[in-house]
Design a protein around this motif. Structure first.
Motif, PDB file in Angstrom:
ATOM      1  N   LEU A 201      36.137  68.695  33.683  1.00 34.77           N
ATOM      2  CA  LEU A 201      35.419  68.136  32.749  1.00 34.77           C
ATOM      3  C   LEU A 201      36.228  67.923  31.389  1.00 34.77           C
ATOM      4  O   LEU A 201      36.192  66.790  30.663  1.00 34.77           O
ATOM      5  CB  LEU A 201      34.190  68.873  32.280  1.00 34.77           C
ATOM      6  CG  LEU A 201      33.209  68.437  31.284  1.00 34.77           C
ATOM      7  CD1 LEU A 201      32.674  67.157  31.740  1.00 34.77           C
ATOM      8  CD2 LEU A 201      31.850  69.382  31.074  1.00 34.77           C
ATOM      9  N   HIS A 202      36.961  68.956  31.191  1.00 35.04           N
ATOM     10  CA  HIS A 202      37.765  68.877  29.939  1.00 35.04           C
ATOM     11  C   HIS A 202      38.874  67.841  29.999  1.00 35.04           C
ATOM     12  O   HIS A 202      38.978  66.925  29.206  1.00 35.04           O
ATOM     13  CB  HIS A 202      38.436  70.309  29.725  1.00 35.04           C
ATOM     14  CG  HIS A 202      39.494  70.219  28.455  1.00 35.04           C
ATOM     15  ND1 HIS A 202      39.137  70.443  27.238  1.00 35.04           N
ATOM     16  CD2 HIS A 202      40.717  70.153  28.618  1.00 35.04           C
ATOM     17  CE1 HIS A 202      40.045  70.177  26.449  1.00 35.04           C
ATOM     18  NE2 HIS A 202      41.020  70.309  27.326  1.00 35.04           N
ATOM     19  N   THR A 205      37.310  64.404  29.576  1.00 38.15           N
ATOM     20  CA  THR A 205      36.795  63.941  28.430  1.00 38.15           C
ATOM     21  C   THR A 205      37.498  64.314  27.133  1.00 38.15           C
ATOM     22  O   THR A 205      37.212  63.709  25.829  1.00 38.15           O
ATOM     23  CB  THR A 205      35.289  64.793  28.319  1.00 38.15           C
ATOM     24  OG1 THR A 205      35.767  66.391  28.408  1.00 38.15           O
ATOM     25  CG2 THR A 205      34.213  64.200  29.368  1.00 38.15           C
ATOM     26  N   SER A 206      38.763  65.172  27.218  1.00 39.39           N
ATOM     27  CA  SER A 206      39.262  65.433  25.975  1.00 39.39           C
ATOM     28  C   SER A 206      40.273  64.072  25.454  1.00 39.39           C
ATOM     29  O   SER A 206      40.651  63.508  26.558  1.00 39.39           O
ATOM     30  CB  SER A 206      40.194  66.664  26.251  1.00 39.39           C
ATOM     31  OG  SER A 206      41.062  66.431  27.038  1.00 39.39           O
ATOM     32  N   SER A 207      40.560  63.927  24.370  1.00 35.35           N
ATOM     33  CA  SER A 207      41.347  62.981  24.053  1.00 35.35           C
ATOM     34  C   SER A 207      42.808  62.873  24.520  1.00 35.35           C
ATOM     35  O   SER A 207      43.392  61.861  24.796  1.00 35.35           O
ATOM     36  CB  SER A 207      41.356  62.918  22.543  1.00 35.35           C
ATOM     37  OG  SER A 207      41.857  63.934  22.063  1.00 35.35           O
ATOM     38  N   ALA A 210      42.416  62.050  28.557  1.00 37.50           N
ATOM     39  CA  ALA A 210      41.268  61.024  29.024  1.00 37.50           C
ATOM     40  C   ALA A 210      42.173  59.645  29.071  1.00 37.50           C
ATOM     41  O   ALA A 210      42.013  58.732  29.970  1.00 37.50           O
ATOM     42  CB  ALA A 210      40.083  60.908  28.348  1.00 37.50           C
ATOM     43  N   GLU A 219      39.685  58.257  36.844  1.00 37.28           N
ATOM     44  CA  GLU A 219      38.475  58.387  36.127  1.00 37.28           C
ATOM     45  C   GLU A 219      37.520  58.795  37.620  1.00 37.28           C
ATOM     46  O   GLU A 219      36.857  59.972  37.446  1.00 37.28           O
ATOM     47  CB  GLU A 219      37.898  57.595  35.330  1.00 37.28           C
ATOM     48  CG  GLU A 219      38.630  57.022  34.314  1.00 37.28           C
ATOM     49  CD  GLU A 219      39.216  55.620  34.261  1.00 37.28           C
ATOM     50  OE1 GLU A 219      39.881  55.611  35.451  1.00 37.28           O
ATOM     51  OE2 GLU A 219      38.913  55.112  33.565  1.00 37.28           O
ATOM     52  N   LYS A 223      36.093  62.523  38.533  1.00 38.17           N
ATOM     53  CA  LYS A 223      34.608  62.522  38.700  1.00 38.17           C
ATOM     54  C   LYS A 223      34.110  63.090  39.955  1.00 38.17           C
ATOM     55  O   LYS A 223      33.135  64.164  40.079  1.00 38.17           O
ATOM     56  CB  LYS A 223      33.981  61.102  38.300  1.00 38.17           C
ATOM     57  CG  LYS A 223      32.303  61.360  38.295  1.00 38.17           C
ATOM     58  CD  LYS A 223      31.797  59.823  38.146  1.00 38.17           C
ATOM     59  CE  LYS A 223      30.164  59.860  38.188  1.00 38.17           C
ATOM     60  NZ  LYS A 223      29.489  58.822  37.799  1.00 38.17           N
TER      61      LYS A 223
END
Length: 594
Positions: A201-202, A205-207, A210, A219, A223
């Motif tokens: 998840l990190h 979603t982290s800049s 990602a 992605e 997922k």
């Protein structure tokens, strides 16, 4: 019960140390509220008898009294909640401090490489957020016990057989204990998948990651893997929860049968004229209250069992196998200056839980006042060697000598205060600019002239100009709207941080300019290379780790690692002339620039 008592003592001590005044206020308010509950049952019985006897005045007074007690009961619980909530927040802070101490309170970091240790830390981090619920459960279980005793006394005054009703609560308590064990086993089994799911998840979603995942088109794969890990963790947790629910239901059914038997017995007495209608209302109300008390007790006991697991995990971190403590007789002071240097004698190292050595019988001299470059292919053992020299790991064989004294005989904190480092995986400290650099030497954090000087020597003036507020401006977006920096700028601040400590005995720069271009790294090396050998210095050693041979060629001595061993030692010219691994790597890299 022994574990439960130990957990209760731990929580009570924790709450008492956190804020005894608030704790006492919460206990007083909760006690008043809990004592009101059986009183309401007595009042309902009296209300019924007075109403049937036609005593309307007394009935009205008792009705008003019941309403006031109900309001008071709710208010006591509400205000008590405010107090023990604050106590819980303070207790959570104390446990967090304890966790930080257990993770960082040892000389080395070997335990951080252990998967079981990491799993335990993850579970504790999740569980300590429930500190308030743990303390609330402790207060409630004690007061519920007192409430249950009072209720039992009232029941026994009507019919001695009713003393047996609380015994019906034993099966739910026992079943609740087994249910919690099932749930805890499922949580332990799911922790690895849980950690993986959180990591994915990190990443997604982290800049910092990602954007790369977006470009690579990863992605969907991230997922899917996240969902698979989450499903696996959830399935294990669900099985544990399902088994726990079945066990709890079995205990509750047993208790429900005891309550039904109690009501039947009292109704039979009423038919025979042995008790009044008010007594029937009283017993039914008390039976309902006992049912609620047992249900609440089961819930808080479950919470206390969970708190017990948290305590055991904290204990396991506290007693995690670490280095043997040094006896005072073995402690030797760290020298004020190096006269000879640092020597490694037959040093080998294997990571915890692994039999494969990362370093094998390394013999190496790092002369005082010299710059040494450490090179080699990825996995050769360069970063591991750096951590051994910093005292973060201890050799599994051999020894490291500082001016002839075994590093293990020196106080770790003294040795750490005598060295300065910038690691390959440097920290991005999202504090103020002053704090980011000043943490390199806390005593000098408030000295603007010194900070400005090291920032200038690191080539960080453009960063200072970019940050609103200068030295006192915030960095990053982690918790505030600070200035966002590039990877190279973060590393430049790391270089400034490593330069803040005055005349260290060892300056370690592990890939200090990996985020910079070749020209910037070259300038960085020139800036730091001569620092250890300056006239009047303390003979410090500068250890420089890099993959760029155009830079390391300026070092006094170059050490080439291969497969965890020292393959070659010499200066640039000597190593080229020997036509060994260094020459091959240098020529390979030189061709890539031609």
């Amino acid at each position: 019960m022994k574990n439960l008592a130990r957990t209760a003592r731990w929580l009570l001590t924790l709450a008492w140390q956190a804020d005894r005044a608030r704790l006492l206020k919460a206990i007083v308010l909760l006690t008043l509220g809990y004592l009101a509950t059986p009183g309401i049952a007595l009042a309902l019985g009296a209300f019924t008898d007075n109403l049937l006897d036609g005593r309307l005045g007394a009935t009205f007074v008792i009705g008003v009294l019941i309403a006031l007690v109900l309001v008071a009961e709710l208010m006591m619980g509400h205000f008590a909640h405010l107090y023990y909530y604050e106590v819980g927040e303070l207790a959570e802070s104390r446990i967090n401090s304890e966790l930080i101490r257990y993770v960082n309170g040892t000389p080395g970091v070997e335990h951080l490489d252990n998967a079981k240790f990491a799993d335990t830390v993850t579970l504790v981090r999740e569980e300590i957020q429930k500190a308030r619920a743990y303390i609330e459960a402790l207060l409630q279980v004690v007061l519920l016990g007192g409430q249950l005793i009072l209720t039992t006394v009232i029941l026994a005054s009507l019919e001695p057989w009713l003393l047996l009703l609380p015994l019906g609560a034993l099966p739910p308590v026992i079943m609740g204990r087994y249910a919690q064990r099932s749930i805890d086993r499922s949580r332990d089994a799911a922790v690895e998948q849980n950690r993986l799911a959180r990591h994915l998840l990190h990443v997604a979603t982290s800049s910092s990651s990602a954007k790369e995942a977006r470009i690579l088109g990863a992605e969907a794969a991230l997922k899917r893997r996240h969902e698979r890990s989450w499903r696996e963790a959830t399935a294990k947790l669900w099985r544990g929860q399902l088994a726990g629910a079945a066990l709890r239901a079995l205990g509750q059914v047993t208790f429900a049968a005891a309550v039904c038997a109690t009501v039947y017995l009292v109704l039979l007495q009423a038919v025979r004229g042995l008790v009044t209608v008010g007594d029937v209302v009283l017993v039914i109300t008390l039976a309902v209250q006992v049912n609620a008390q047992v249900a609440a007790a089961l819930s808080v006991l479950s919470t206390l069992h969970a708190a017990g697991h948290t305590l055991r995990r904290l204990d396991s971190l506290k007693t995690w196998p670490t280095r043997e403590p040094r006896t005072p007789a073995a402690v030797r002071p760290v020298p004020a200056r190096l006269r000879h240097g640092i020597r490694l004698e037959a040093v080998s190292f294997s990571y915890p839980g692994s039999d494969r050595p990362v370093l094998r019988e390394v013999d190496l001299d790092l002369p005082a006042g010299r710059t040494v470059a450490l090179v080699g292919e990825n996995g050769a053992g360069k970063s591991t060697l750096v951590k051994l020299l910093c005292g973060l790991y201890e050799p599994t064989a051999g020894r490291i000598l500082v001016d002839g004294v075994d590093l293990r005989e020196m106080p770790p904190e003294e040795w750490r205060s005598a060295i300065s480092t910038l690691f390959q995986d440097f920290a991005r400290l999202e504090f103020t600019l002053r704090e980011n650099v000043g943490v390199g030497d806390l005593a000098r954090m408030g000295n603007d002239d010194v900070l400005t000087d090291v920032l200038g020597r690191a080539g960080a003036e453009p960063i200072v100009r970019r940050v609103p507020g200068g030295l006192d401006g915030a960095l990053g977006h982690g918790y505030t709207d600070g200035a966002e920096l590039s990877g190279g700028q973060w590393q430049t601040l790391g270089l400034a941080r490593s330069a803040l400590r005055d005349q260290p005995l060892m300056l370690v720069l592990d890939e200090p300019a990996a985020a910079l271009d070749a020209a910037a790294e070259h300038a960085t090396f020139e800036q730091y290379a001569g620092s250890a050998g300056e006239v009047g210095s303390n003979g410090g050693v500068t250890l420089f780790v890099s993959h760029r041979f155009s830079t390391v060629r300026m070092a006094d001595r170059i050490v080439v690692l291969e497969g965890g061993r020292v393959a070659e030692i010499g200066d640039h010219a000597e190593l080229l002339a020997s036509r060994g691994l260094y020459a091959d790597l240098f020529e390979l890299q030189a061709r890539s620039y031609s």
